[in-house]
Structures are given as C-alpha cells and as structure tokens.
Design a protein around this motif. Structure first.
Motif, PDB file in Angstrom:
ATOM      1  N   UNK A 623       6.588  -4.513   4.510  1.00 46.29           N
ATOM      2  CA  UNK A 623       5.803  -4.779   3.442  1.00 46.29           C
ATOM      3  C   UNK A 623       5.862  -3.459   2.618  1.00 46.29           C
ATOM      4  N   UNK A 624       6.137  -3.850   1.230  1.00 48.72           N
ATOM      5  CA  UNK A 624       6.373  -2.645   0.154  1.00 48.72           C
ATOM      6  C   UNK A 624       4.759  -2.707  -0.110  1.00 48.72           C
ATOM      7  N   UNK A 625       4.344  -1.334  -0.081  1.00 43.44           N
ATOM      8  CA  UNK A 625       3.206  -0.856  -0.645  1.00 43.44           C
ATOM      9  C   UNK A 625       3.410  -0.284  -2.138  1.00 43.44           C
ATOM     10  N   UNK A 626       2.848  -0.951  -3.170  1.00 45.90           N
ATOM     11  CA  UNK A 626       2.827  -0.166  -4.285  1.00 45.90           C
ATOM     12  C   UNK A 626       2.231   1.254  -4.530  1.00 45.90           C
ATOM     13  N   UNK A 627       2.655   1.679  -5.698  1.00 44.65           N
ATOM     14  CA  UNK A 627       2.006   3.203  -5.760  1.00 44.65           C
ATOM     15  C   UNK A 627       0.439   3.083  -5.848  1.00 44.65           C
ATOM     16  N   UNK A 628      -0.231   3.948  -5.107  1.00 45.33           N
ATOM     17  CA  UNK A 628      -1.732   3.951  -5.108  1.00 45.33           C
ATOM     18  C   UNK A 628      -2.166   3.672  -3.589  1.00 45.33           C
ATOM     19  N   UNK A 629      -3.180   4.016  -3.258  1.00 48.31           N
ATOM     20  CA  UNK A 629      -3.794   4.149  -1.887  1.00 48.31           C
ATOM     21  C   UNK A 629      -4.003   2.648  -1.419  1.00 48.31           C
ATOM     22  N   UNK A 630      -3.556   2.183  -0.112  1.00 48.46           N
ATOM     23  CA  UNK A 630      -3.686   0.873   0.203  1.00 48.46           C
ATOM     24  C   UNK A 630      -4.404   1.083   1.536  1.00 48.46           C
ATOM     25  N   UNK A 631      -5.238  -0.115   2.086  1.00 46.82           N
ATOM     26  CA  UNK A 631      -6.011   0.005   3.330  1.00 46.82           C
ATOM     27  C   UNK A 631      -5.792  -1.354   4.056  1.00 46.82           C
ATOM     28  N   UNK A 632      -5.893  -1.297   5.418  1.00 48.76           N
ATOM     29  CA  UNK A 632      -5.971  -2.553   6.093  1.00 48.76           C
ATOM     30  C   UNK A 632      -7.180  -3.333   5.953  1.00 48.76           C
ATOM     31  N   UNK A 633      -7.146  -4.454   5.487  1.00 49.08           N
ATOM     32  CA  UNK A 633      -7.965  -5.509   4.938  1.00 49.08           C
ATOM     33  C   UNK A 633      -9.185  -5.447   6.347  1.00 49.08           C
ATOM     34  N   UNK A 634      -8.825  -5.623   7.741  1.00 43.24           N
ATOM     35  CA  UNK A 634      -9.548  -5.753   8.634  1.00 43.24           C
ATOM     36  C   UNK A 634     -10.338  -4.457   9.319  1.00 43.24           C
ATOM     37  N   UNK A 635      -9.544  -3.361   9.205  1.00 41.97           N
ATOM     38  CA  UNK A 635     -10.146  -2.330   9.677  1.00 41.97           C
ATOM     39  C   UNK A 635     -10.537  -1.303   8.505  1.00 41.97           C
ATOM     40  N   UNK A 636     -10.073  -1.228   7.276  1.00 38.91           N
ATOM     41  CA  UNK A 636     -10.459  -0.204   6.456  1.00 38.91           C
ATOM     42  C   UNK A 636      -9.364   0.901   6.288  1.00 38.91           C
ATOM     43  N   UNK A 637      -8.481   1.044   7.558  1.00 39.92           N
ATOM     44  CA  UNK A 637      -7.779   2.114   7.657  1.00 39.92           C
ATOM     45  C   UNK A 637      -6.737   2.462   6.497  1.00 39.92           C
ATOM     46  N   UNK A 638      -6.341   3.499   6.239  1.00 38.70           N
ATOM     47  CA  UNK A 638      -5.465   3.873   5.375  1.00 38.70           C
ATOM     48  C   UNK A 638      -3.987   3.423   5.645  1.00 38.70           C
ATOM     49  N   UNK A 639      -3.206   2.800   5.160  1.00 41.11           N
ATOM     50  CA  UNK A 639      -1.787   2.157   5.600  1.00 41.11           C
ATOM     51  C   UNK A 639      -0.622   2.765   4.817  1.00 41.11           C
ATOM     52  N   UNK A 640      -1.117   3.454   3.421  1.00 43.69           N
ATOM     53  CA  UNK A 640       0.361   4.184   2.796  1.00 43.69           C
ATOM     54  C   UNK A 640      -0.140   3.978   1.231  1.00 43.69           C
ATOM     55  N   UNK A 641       0.991   4.598   0.777  1.00 46.91           N
ATOM     56  CA  UNK A 641       0.808   4.726  -0.799  1.00 46.91           C
ATOM     57  C   UNK A 641       2.422   4.858  -1.080  1.00 46.91           C
ATOM     58  N   UNK A 642       2.866   3.940  -1.871  1.00 41.31           N
ATOM     59  CA  UNK A 642       4.080   3.654  -2.522  1.00 41.31           C
ATOM     60  C   UNK A 642       5.207   3.893  -1.423  1.00 41.31           C
ATOM     61  N   UNK A 643       5.101   3.145  -0.456  1.00 45.04           N
ATOM     62  CA  UNK A 643       6.098   3.172   0.806  1.00 45.04           C
ATOM     63  C   UNK A 643       6.195   1.711   1.358  1.00 45.04           C
ATOM     64  N   UNK A 644       7.048   1.820   2.306  1.00 48.40           N
ATOM     65  CA  UNK A 644       7.590   0.590   3.073  1.00 48.40           C
ATOM     66  C   UNK A 644       6.870   0.754   4.548  1.00 48.40           C
ATOM     67  N   UNK A 645       6.033  -0.272   4.934  1.00 47.18           N
ATOM     68  CA  UNK A 645       5.707  -0.537   6.366  1.00 47.18           C
ATOM     69  C   UNK A 645       6.310  -1.620   7.007  1.00 47.18           C
ATOM     70  N   UNK A 646       6.004  -1.679   8.468  1.00 43.50           N
ATOM     71  CA  UNK A 646       6.519  -2.971   9.142  1.00 43.50           C
ATOM     72  C   UNK A 646       5.119  -3.378   9.801  1.00 43.50           C
ATOM     73  N   UNK A 647       4.953  -4.393   9.720  1.00 44.93           N
ATOM     74  CA  UNK A 647       4.003  -5.119  10.459  1.00 44.93           C
ATOM     75  C   UNK A 647       4.172  -6.157  11.380  1.00 44.93           C
ATOM     76  N   UNK A 648       3.371  -6.285  12.554  1.00 45.46           N
ATOM     77  CA  UNK A 648       3.754  -7.263  13.334  1.00 45.46           C
ATOM     78  C   UNK A 648       2.397  -8.157  13.916  1.00 45.46           C
ATOM     79  N   UNK A 649       2.729  -9.606  14.250  1.00 46.70           N
ATOM     80  CA  UNK A 649       1.681 -10.492  14.464  1.00 46.70           C
ATOM     81  C   UNK A 649       0.775  -9.966  15.657  1.00 46.70           C
TER      82      UNK A 649
END
Ligand code: GAL
Length: 749
Positions: A623-649
């Motif tokens: 998942x590519x997170x655009x510039x700016x702070x992004x949070x996990x919808x379910x937990x509210x945890x910070x996940x990243x800013x302007x970076x790429x992450x891997x998520x799994x089911x």
C-alpha cells in the motif's frame, strides 16, 4: 534542422524521473504555474482565437459548424453551476493565446491540436479499465463494451486532465480519435531529435539519446468526422479542481436517495415473486442488510426485445408485490433494454419515432425526440412508478457493432447513427431522470451500461459484463476523473477468498451491488467468510452518514465521492514505475517499454483510503501511503507518511485494508442498520483520527425527493480537536435525517 531543448531527454529518462521525483518536489513542479504556456508554432494550421469564458476557469470554442451537431452538455442533467464555478478562484487561460490550432481536412475530418509538454502526464478519457495514465497512447473513443481496448468502453468520455492543472473536453457527440503526445508534425518547432536505431558500435556513445519506438510528440491531436467540434478548457490549481470544474459545468454531481447507498441484490433472471420474497426473508434470517432488490429480464412478458410489461405468470400482482417489499423498507429496481418488441403496447406508436434498423429485432426509439420520450415515460409511470418502482437497470445501450445499429442507420430526428450511438445511454438517463422521476419529485438511483460526457448530474451507475477484479478496481479511479459512477459489481467467485475480496471492493464503491442474474448466488454462500462478508456490508451501512455527505459534496462542489489517488495531494507521482522494453524479434520487435502505475488504491469519501486485496494479491499486498500522516481505520494507530507498507489479511482479521488521513472526522451510525429505512433517526458516533483538529460537514435532507434543490437541507459541521473536544454548528432548516451525535471517539491514543 530544428532541435529543441525540451526534448533532449529521452522518453525513458523523462518517465523515470516521473517515478523517482519525491512527492513534494513533484507537486511543486506540477503546480508552480497552473498554466502550460508552450509556444508551438505550426504554420500549416489555423489558430483558434475566439474563446468564450462562461465562468472562471472555463473557456469554450468551436471549429466548423456546430448547428447540426449534438453536444454532450445539451444532454446534461442540470444546468452549469456558474455561481459555484465563480467561487472557485479565477485561474489564467492555461495556454499561450495562439497555441491551440486546427485544420479542416479535405476528407471532412476536423482536427484540433492542443500543446502538451513531454513532462506532462495525461489522465482520463472515460471509464478505461486498464490504466489511469493515458500518456503516449492513441485512443478511439467510441461507445462500446469494454474488452476490445484501444479506448472503446462503456463511457468513452472525451475529457482528459493534465498533471499541469488543466483539462480538455471535446464536447461533440462523435467518435473521436486522440493521439496523446504521439504525433510529430514536420513543421513543429519542438520535436525530439532523430536517433539512429542501428549505429556502428563506435558511434553509440555519441548518439544524442536512445532510439524510441514512439518519439514523444508535443501535443494532443484529436479528430472527428463531423461538421463541427466544440472544445471546452477547464483550469485549476490542482487536478482535483479541474475535475470539480468539469463536474460543476456539467451541472454538479448526482445526489442519490439514501436507500441507493445501501446493499443491492439482483436476483436470478428467472425468479418469480415467491422466490424473491423467500430470498428477502433469507436476508433477514441471516441478518444481512438489504435495501434494493433488482429484477432481471424475466419480470417482463418478453425481453430482448422488450415490452416493459409485467410477466404475470411470474408476478401475478405486481402492485401488491412491490408494496410488500416497500413495507419492509426494500426498493425494487427493474432491468430493461430500450429495444421494443412488436408485442409491446408501445410498439405501434413508437414505430414512426424509431431508427431504420433494429436491435435484437426490436425497434430503436429516437430518444432525441420529445414524443418518443413521452411515450416511454407515460407507460413507465403508469405501469411502474405508480405502483412504487424505484429505479431501472438500463442494459445494452452500449454494445459491439454487430449488436447495435450500423453507422449508416438513419433516425427520424436527422441525428446521425454515430451521434445516437455515443449518446444513447445519456439519452436514456435524461429521459428517466428528467421526464420520469424528477417530474414525480422522486429521486432514483439506477444503473446504466453506457454513458458519456457531461453526465455527472445523473444518479446512474455503470457496470460491465467483463469481470477482472483488478480492472474493476482501476475503474473506480478512472470513473472519478470524468463525472461517472461505477460499480465493480460482484457476481460469482472461484473461492471464498475471492468472494470476500470482491465483496470488500464493491462495498467501498458508489453502489454495493450483488448481481446474481446468472449465478443465483447469495452473500452467505461461502460459509468460511460469511461473518467477514456481513462485517463489511455492516461497515458500509454504518458509514452511510459519511458516504451520503460525500455525495452531497459531489452535488454541491463537484468532488467525486470515490476518487482516484491522483486527485489526492501527495500522491501525484507515487507508484509509477517504468519498465524498459527488451528487444525480441517475435514478441517485442520495437523494444517497447511501459509505465506501470499504482491504480489499486482509491479514496472513499474525504478521508478514507481503500486498498483492496485482489487476484495475485489475494491476502497480502503493498500500500502506498501518500504524503501526510495516515492511520489504521480500525485501531487509530499511525501507519506511515509518504511510504509504502505491506498489509496482510490475517493481521487485519479479514477486514478491508482502510487507512485514514490526519485529522479525519468520520461520522458513523453506532449500530449497523438493516436498511436505510431503519437508518433514519439513528444516533451517530464520530471518530477522530490523528492529532490535529478536523472538521466534517454532515449533510441531511429528506433523503428521497428533490426538495433539497429548493433549500430543504441542513448541514451539521462537526469540529473535533486533538483532545477529543467537539463542537457542532447547524446551518439550514431542512429536515433531520440522522439522530443525535452522542459520542466522539478519539481513535489515536
Ligand atoms: C447483461 C447484463 C447482465 C444481466 C444480463 C441479463 O447484458 O450486463 O448484468 O442483466 O444482461 O440478461
């Protein structure tokens, strides 16, 4: 010899720089000037210099004679929103005054040439399901099924936007062929240098660049056969603002009734009344939300061609049947195609108002004629609306050449077969929206399989028979660039995982539509994932206040409720990678390369980003997170800013990957309602993400009529600060639709 500095870089180098430029820098470069100002002089072409400016940031011109041509804007749902357009700012004309040129060729082609730099990225051209980025492509924008490629699609909207912050709309209902940065004129002042493809070894180093299969051109050249071509330019400070202007000029975005945003189930084509009622009962036994039942062709006495009359062997008492569903809060939608059987009551009167050829042996009404529209709507009103029908699925208004009328067909209005082909889906939307539903002060949310330019005001959603999940996700982005609503409908699956993944995609789209017309499948048919499927439908239902308000912003401001990531600040260049072509005498003789972009994420409403699992990324993806702070919808945890992450089911416990922007305020029902009728008056919980103050405009009206157009609506502006303190300001005296805001949840601890 003319060599131009602008072209000293090879295409590959340019494309590579697109991929590598950091977001913030790229953003600055793109929007530093919202003008393009290329000065290309093409002596052999005439200059377009008579531009009209109907509103800030909008300019119109035409070449040739438009008096006999159909314009898409003539068929728009609502008039241009000039006042709103004028509040958006006043950008400069995006080109040098004489840069746009044209020719009228001896063979009758009208061609317009719009300058375009080698560093510009072009997006749009309608519901293209393979790519968002249309840079360096040749497209034939003919209305057709998706599948042939090359530009032919269900909604080949002739509108593109440039990364430089302007858009071009070809507003004539003709087949249009566009050459995007691909045609090089011999008298152009900017052309890439010629490069020898097979230099002797000792000369390779001194070559100005690498040979390219498609030397980058410095313009978009677009041509039609017709007597006139109208072109509308839109400018803006961002791609989003350009799209907003296009939508506002087309009358603003559609506002569906609230029930349209609930869950839809289209039953098997042969179902009768008792089978439909049994299926509805199963929904409540299984505790699955349901708002709309769609009947497929078997509800009619004859289909392909159609009669539009009830098949009483299957539906002996249509009125009681419809009312019985309405009493449970369930709406009925009827499938039809517009080709009329000789067994239809309408046939004789419609015969003289129809074209020269048939489709499935049914006559083809010329819906540019008011009399033809009147005949259809009188019958529909009497047989359908008056007993409580809420909408239609207008099928087969696209179609391969062998199915629809030929290009030499004639129509009683004198409009060409080609113009009718490009606008048939639009004409049906106009007929049903303006002449049927609006006259009854009843909103609809309906389906149609073809659309085209200036359609943003129509509450019709496009679907397709093609079924590639990845392409269906791409469609959510491309539709948002051209005023179109698209549903990646779910019909079947080869595994429980695929069923869940597709369900998650469709639940974050403009219409959560299960189309079981052939499979007869039900949401709970894959027991391993039944709970996860129910969860995502329930989440959609809980998000109704948020999503309905997102549609209100579409209606009011032209901001698409489901959006391509390129409309989001901080994402413009993320994820585009260039694959250089490898020479292969059989499979790639010109060593053609390609740009691979990240089209598998999209925005749902103002602040939720969706990254569905699909196909080979069935349980894990990046998942590519655009510039700016992004949070996990379910937990509210910070996940990243302007970076790429891997998520799994597994980590997500089989929930949809959803990410939320810094400061987001998301109003949700505290409990998932079983349908929109049950939703009315239900209380709201507000979630706040991140550490900055955020705001949300919660929109309310009566949810079903057009009274909102006469001011019967209200907005509750909810402001939440970092400590979770909140404030609510109410504007407007329209009816309350939702209940109290009883709780604000600070999601980021
Ligand atoms: C198709 C349509 C399907 C279904 C079917 C019924 O053309 O795309 O969704 O309605 O017709 O015959």
């Amino acid at each position: 010899m003319i060599h131009h500095n602008a072209y000293t870089k090879s295409i590959a180098a340019i494309l590579l720089s697109i991929a590598l430029v950091p977001h913030t820098q790229a953003k600055q470069a793109d929007f530093m000037h919202n003008t393009v100002k290329q000065a290309t002089t093409i002596e052999s072409l005439a200059t377009v210099n008579d531009w009209n400016q109907p509103a800030n940031g909008v300019w119109i011109t035409s070449i040739g004679d438009m008096s006999q041509e159909l314009r898409y804007t003539d068929l728009a749902a609502e008039p241009p929103r000039i006042e709103r357009l004028n509040t958006l700012g006043d950008p400069a004309f995006p080109f040098e005054a004489d840069a746009i040129r044209y020719s009228i060729n001896p063979d009758g082609r009208l061609m317009i040439r719009i300058p375009c730099g080698p560093d510009e990225k072009l997006y749009g051209y309608g519901l293209q399901l393979d790519k968002v980025n249309q840079t360096s492509r040749v497209l034939e924008l003919n209305l057709d099924h998706w599948g042939l490629g090359g530009g032919r699609t269900h909604a080949p909207v002739p509108f593109y936007v440039s990364s430089k912050g302007y858009g071009v709309f070809f507003n004539t209902a003709r087949f249009l062929k566009v050459y995007n940065q691909i045609s090089n004129r011999k008298d152009a002042t900017q052309r890439p240098p010629e490069v020898d493809r097979n230099p002797p070894v000792d000369e390779i180093a001194s070559q100005p660049d690498k040979w390219q299969a498609n030397p980058m051109g410095d313009s978009v050249e677009a041509a039609i056969r017709g007597s006139g071509l109208e072109v509308i330019l839109f400018a803006g400070d961002s791609i989003l603002e350009v799209v907003q202007r296009y939508n506002l000029y087309s009358g603003g975005g559609a506002l569906p009734p609230l029930w349209g945003l609930g869950f839809w189930h289209r039953v098997h084509a042969h179902h009768n009344a008792a089978q439909v009622e049994a299926e509805v009962a199963e929904y409540s036994e299984n505790r699955f939300p349901l708002d709309v039942i769609g009947l497929e062709p078997g509800w009619m006495t004859k289909s392909y061609p159609c009669t539009f009359e009830w098949q009483t062997k299957r539906f002996p008492d249509p009125q009681a049947f419809t009312q019985g569903l309405l009493d449970q809060g369930i709406r009925l939608n009827l499938w039809e195609n517009p080709y009329i059987s000789e067994n239809a009551k309408l046939y004789e009167d419609m015969y003289p108002l129809s074209g020269s050829h048939t489709v499935w042996l049914g006559i083809v009404p010329d819906f540019t004629l008011p009399e033809a529209r009147q005949l259809l709507t009188d019958q529909h009103n009497q047989d359908h609306l008056s007993i409580g029908i809420s909408g239609y699925k207008m099928d087969e208004v696209d179609g391969y050449d062998r199915w629809l009328w030929p290009e030499h067909a004639t129509f009683p209005s004198g409009n060409s077969a080609e113009a009718l082909r490009q606008t048939y889906g639009l004409l049906l939307q106009k007929t049903l929206y303006q002449d049927l539903f609006k006259k009854q002060n009843q909103r609809t949310y309906s389906l149609v399989r073809a659309s085209n330019g200036a359609a943003s005001g129509y509450p019709f959603v496009i679907y397709s028979d093609s079924y590639d999940h990845e392409q269906y996700i791409t469609g959510l982005s491309t539709a948002s660039l051209c005023g179109i609503l698209w549903t990646p409908e779910i019909r079947s699956a080869k595994s429980a995982r695929e069923w869940l993944n597709r369900m998650q995609t469709v639940c974050f789209s403009p219409m959560a539509n299960l189309n079981a017309w052939a499979s007869g499948v039900k949401p709970w048919d894959f027991p391993e994932v039944t709970d996860a499927v129910r969860n995502v439908i329930e989440l959609r239902m809980r998000l109704l206040p948020y999503f309905y308000s997102s549609f209100a912003a579409y209606n009011r401001d032209g901001i698409p409720p489901v959006r391509a990531m390129i409309l989001e600040g901080g994402f413009e260049n993320a994820g585009a990678t260039v694959v250089e072509g490898e020479l292969d005498g059989e499979t790639n003789p010109y060593a053609t390369g390609e740009i691979i972009e990240k089209n598998d994420q999209f925005m749902f409403g103002p602040s939720i980003m969706v990254a569905p699992f699909y196909q080979e990324h069935a349980t894990e993806r990046s998942v590519q997170l655009p510039a700016g702070n992004w949070y996990n919808f379910y937990t509210g945890e910070f996940v990243g800013n302007n970076t790429s992450i891997i998520v799994n089911a597994v980590e997500l416990k089989d929930r949809t990957p959803l990410f939320v922007k810094e400061g987001a305020v998301i109003p949700m029902f505290s409990e998932a309602p079983l349908n929109s009728k049950a939703a009315k008056g239900q209380d709201i919980t507000v979630r706040h993400y991140g550490r900055t103050t955020g705001r949300f405009q919660l929109y309310e009206d009566d949810a079903t009529t057009f009274d909102y157009q006469r001011g019967a609506s209200r907005i509750r502006t909810i402001t939440v600060n970092a400590n979770g303190n909140f404030d609510i300001q109410t504007e407007g005296s329209g009816p309350a639709l939702f209940g109290r805001i009883n709780h604000v949840e600070q999601m980021t601890k």
